[in-house]
Design a protein around this motif. Structure first.
Motif, PDB file in Angstrom:
ATOM      1  N   SER A  45       0.829  -1.199   0.000  1.00 12.06           N
ATOM      2  CA  SER A  45       0.000   0.000   0.000  1.00 12.06           C
ATOM      3  C   SER A  45       0.863   1.249   0.000  1.00 12.06           C
ATOM      4  CB  SER A  45      -0.906   0.009   1.234  1.00 12.06           C
ATOM      5  OG  SER A  45      -1.773  -1.104   1.233  1.00 12.06           O
ATOM      6  N   LEU A  46       0.269   2.332  -0.465  1.00 15.86           N
ATOM      7  CA  LEU A  46       0.952   3.614  -0.524  1.00 15.86           C
ATOM      8  C   LEU A  46      -0.113   4.699  -0.545  1.00 15.86           C
ATOM      9  CD1 LEU A  46       4.041   4.356  -0.885  1.00 15.86           C
ATOM     10  CD2 LEU A  46       3.521   4.693  -3.310  1.00 15.86           C
ATOM     11  N   ARG A  47       0.181   5.851   0.069  1.00 17.52           N
ATOM     12  CA  ARG A  47      -0.760   6.959   0.007  1.00 17.52           C
ATOM     13  C   ARG A  47      -0.120   8.159  -0.661  1.00 17.52           C
ATOM     14  NH1 ARG A  47      -4.155  10.365   4.561  1.00 17.52           N
ATOM     15  NH2 ARG A  47      -2.157  11.404   4.879  1.00 17.52           N
ATOM     16  N   LEU A  48      -0.763   8.653  -1.683  1.00 17.02           N
ATOM     17  CA  LEU A  48      -0.323   9.855  -2.378  1.00 17.02           C
ATOM     18  C   LEU A  48      -1.119  11.046  -1.866  1.00 17.02           C
ATOM     19  CD1 LEU A  48      -0.180   8.515  -6.051  1.00 17.02           C
ATOM     20  CD2 LEU A  48       1.534   8.330  -4.238  1.00 17.02           C
ATOM     21  N   SER A  49      -0.473  12.204  -1.864  1.00 17.42           N
ATOM     22  CA  SER A  49      -1.122  13.437  -1.431  1.00 17.42           C
ATOM     23  C   SER A  49      -0.991  14.493  -2.514  1.00 17.42           C
ATOM     24  CB  SER A  49      -0.469  13.958  -0.145  1.00 17.42           C
ATOM     25  OG  SER A  49      -0.571  13.016   0.892  1.00 17.42           O
ATOM     26  N   CYS A  50      -1.942  15.404  -2.528  1.00 17.98           N
ATOM     27  CA  CYS A  50      -1.905  16.530  -3.468  1.00 17.98           C
ATOM     28  C   CYS A  50      -2.291  17.777  -2.704  1.00 17.98           C
ATOM     29  CB  CYS A  50      -2.861  16.294  -4.626  1.00 17.98           C
ATOM     30  SG  CYS A  50      -2.906  17.641  -5.836  1.00 17.98           S
ATOM     31  N   PHE A  95      -8.089   1.218  -5.073  1.00 17.38           N
ATOM     32  CA  PHE A  95      -7.667   2.583  -4.789  1.00 17.38           C
ATOM     33  C   PHE A  95      -8.828   3.348  -4.162  1.00 17.38           C
ATOM     34  CE2 PHE A  95      -4.412   2.829  -8.544  1.00 17.38           C
ATOM     35  CZ  PHE A  95      -3.743   1.751  -8.016  1.00 17.38           C
ATOM     36  N   THR A  96      -8.479   4.307  -3.289  1.00 19.97           N
ATOM     37  CA  THR A  96      -9.491   5.141  -2.653  1.00 19.97           C
ATOM     38  C   THR A  96      -9.072   6.596  -2.723  1.00 19.97           C
ATOM     39  OG1 THR A  96     -10.073   3.346  -1.114  1.00 19.97           O
ATOM     40  CG2 THR A  96     -10.818   5.574  -0.558  1.00 19.97           C
ATOM     41  N   ILE A  97      -9.921   7.413  -3.299  1.00 19.00           N
ATOM     42  CA  ILE A  97      -9.665   8.854  -3.356  1.00 19.00           C
ATOM     43  C   ILE A  97     -10.434   9.525  -2.225  1.00 19.00           C
ATOM     44  CG2 ILE A  97     -11.532   9.304  -5.001  1.00 19.00           C
ATOM     45  CD1 ILE A  97      -9.743  11.467  -6.264  1.00 19.00           C
ATOM     46  N   SER A  98      -9.830  10.521  -1.623  1.00 16.87           N
ATOM     47  CA  SER A  98     -10.486  11.250  -0.538  1.00 16.87           C
ATOM     48  C   SER A  98      -9.909  12.649  -0.495  1.00 16.87           C
ATOM     49  CB  SER A  98     -10.278  10.545   0.800  1.00 16.87           C
ATOM     50  OG  SER A  98      -8.899  10.506   1.146  1.00 16.87           O
ATOM     51  N   ARG A  99     -10.524  13.464   0.330  1.00 17.17           N
ATOM     52  CA  ARG A  99     -10.009  14.826   0.504  1.00 17.17           C
ATOM     53  C   ARG A  99     -10.406  15.339   1.884  1.00 17.17           C
ATOM     54  NH1 ARG A  99     -13.553  19.140   1.752  1.00 17.17           N
ATOM     55  NH2 ARG A  99     -15.531  18.962   0.615  1.00 17.17           N
ATOM     56  N   MET A 116      -5.898  16.556  -1.154  1.00 19.61           N
ATOM     57  CA  MET A 116      -6.540  15.410  -1.769  1.00 19.61           C
ATOM     58  C   MET A 116      -5.587  14.219  -1.638  1.00 19.61           C
ATOM     59  SD  MET A 116      -7.819  14.839  -5.703  1.00 19.61           S
ATOM     60  CE  MET A 116      -6.183  15.017  -6.387  1.00 19.61           C
ATOM     61  N   TYR A 117      -6.146  13.023  -1.505  1.00 16.60           N
ATOM     62  CA  TYR A 117      -5.331  11.839  -1.278  1.00 16.60           C
ATOM     63  C   TYR A 117      -5.742  10.712  -2.227  1.00 16.60           C
ATOM     64  CZ  TYR A 117      -4.771  14.389   3.103  1.00 16.60           C
ATOM     65  OH  TYR A 117      -4.539  15.368   4.035  1.00 16.60           O
ATOM     66  N   LEU A 118      -4.819   9.826  -2.451  1.00 14.51           N
ATOM     67  CA  LEU A 118      -5.107   8.588  -3.174  1.00 14.51           C
ATOM     68  C   LEU A 118      -4.438   7.460  -2.422  1.00 14.51           C
ATOM     69  CD1 LEU A 118      -6.473   7.397  -5.732  1.00 14.51           C
ATOM     70  CD2 LEU A 118      -4.187   7.407  -6.776  1.00 14.51           C
ATOM     71  N   GLN A 119      -5.249   6.608  -1.830  1.00 17.15           N
ATOM     72  CA  GLN A 119      -4.743   5.429  -1.138  1.00 17.15           C
ATOM     73  C   GLN A 119      -4.675   4.279  -2.137  1.00 17.15           C
ATOM     74  OE1 GLN A 119      -3.802   5.086   2.237  1.00 17.15           O
ATOM     75  NE2 GLN A 119      -3.074   3.053   1.611  1.00 17.15           N
ATOM     76  N   LEU A 120      -3.468   3.773  -2.357  1.00 16.07           N
ATOM     77  CA  LEU A 120      -3.272   2.643  -3.247  1.00 16.07           C
ATOM     78  C   LEU A 120      -3.101   1.396  -2.392  1.00 16.07           C
ATOM     79  CD1 LEU A 120      -2.125   5.258  -4.743  1.00 16.07           C
ATOM     80  CD2 LEU A 120      -0.810   3.666  -6.131  1.00 16.07           C
ATOM     81  N   SER A 121      -3.890   0.371  -2.659  1.00 10.06           N
ATOM     82  CA  SER A 121      -3.798  -0.890  -1.927  1.00 10.06           C
ATOM     83  C   SER A 121      -3.729  -2.044  -2.925  1.00 10.06           C
ATOM     84  CB  SER A 121      -5.010  -1.066  -1.009  1.00 10.06           C
ATOM     85  OG  SER A 121      -5.133   0.007  -0.113  1.00 10.06           O
TER      86      SER A 121
END
Length: 123
Positions: A16-21, A67-71, A76-81
């Motif tokens: 897993s990894l979490r991206l941020s914007c 994947f899960t997008i949230s804010r 804003m975030y993208l959780q990659l699993s």
């Protein structure tokens, strides 16, 4: 206004990894924000988008369920699993002020783009 994507790196298959914007600069009323990705030698691909006002989400077919997008108020975030080697790409965040649900998958609808963050899935 500038968008800054971060959080990329090397992750093992199944991990897993979490991206941020983050947005900086003058205010920008984004109606939708989204994530796209581009692998070497391939076209830019839609990953996910979120409607800022009510958090309605849209996903690309191969990402749904993984994947899960949230804010929150500022990010804003993208959780990659359950990542796969084919998820390896540069991930870009984008924002648009005139996007509606029907064109939220179209990169040409987005006005602002971040510089991208590289995600490498490898053992």
């Amino acid at each position: 206004v500038q968008l800054q994507a971060s959080g990329g790196g090397l992750v093992r298959p199944g991990g897993s990894l979490r991206l941020s914007c983050a947005a900086s600069g003058r205010s920008f009323s984004a109606r939708f924000m989204g994530w796209f990705r581009q692998a070497p030698g391939k076209e830019r691909e839609f990953v996910a988008a979120i409607k800022w006002s009510d958090r309605t989400t849209v996903y690309g077919n191969s990402m749904k369920g993984r994947f899960t997008i949230s804010r929150d108020n500022a990010m804003m975030y993208l959780q990659l699993s359950s990542v796969k080697p084919e998820d390896t790409a540069v991930y870009y965040c984008a924002a648009g002020s005139r996007i509606i649900l029907s064109n939220s998958r179209n990169p040409e609808a987005y006005e602002l783009w971040g510089q991208g963050t590289l995600v490498t899935v490898s053992s």
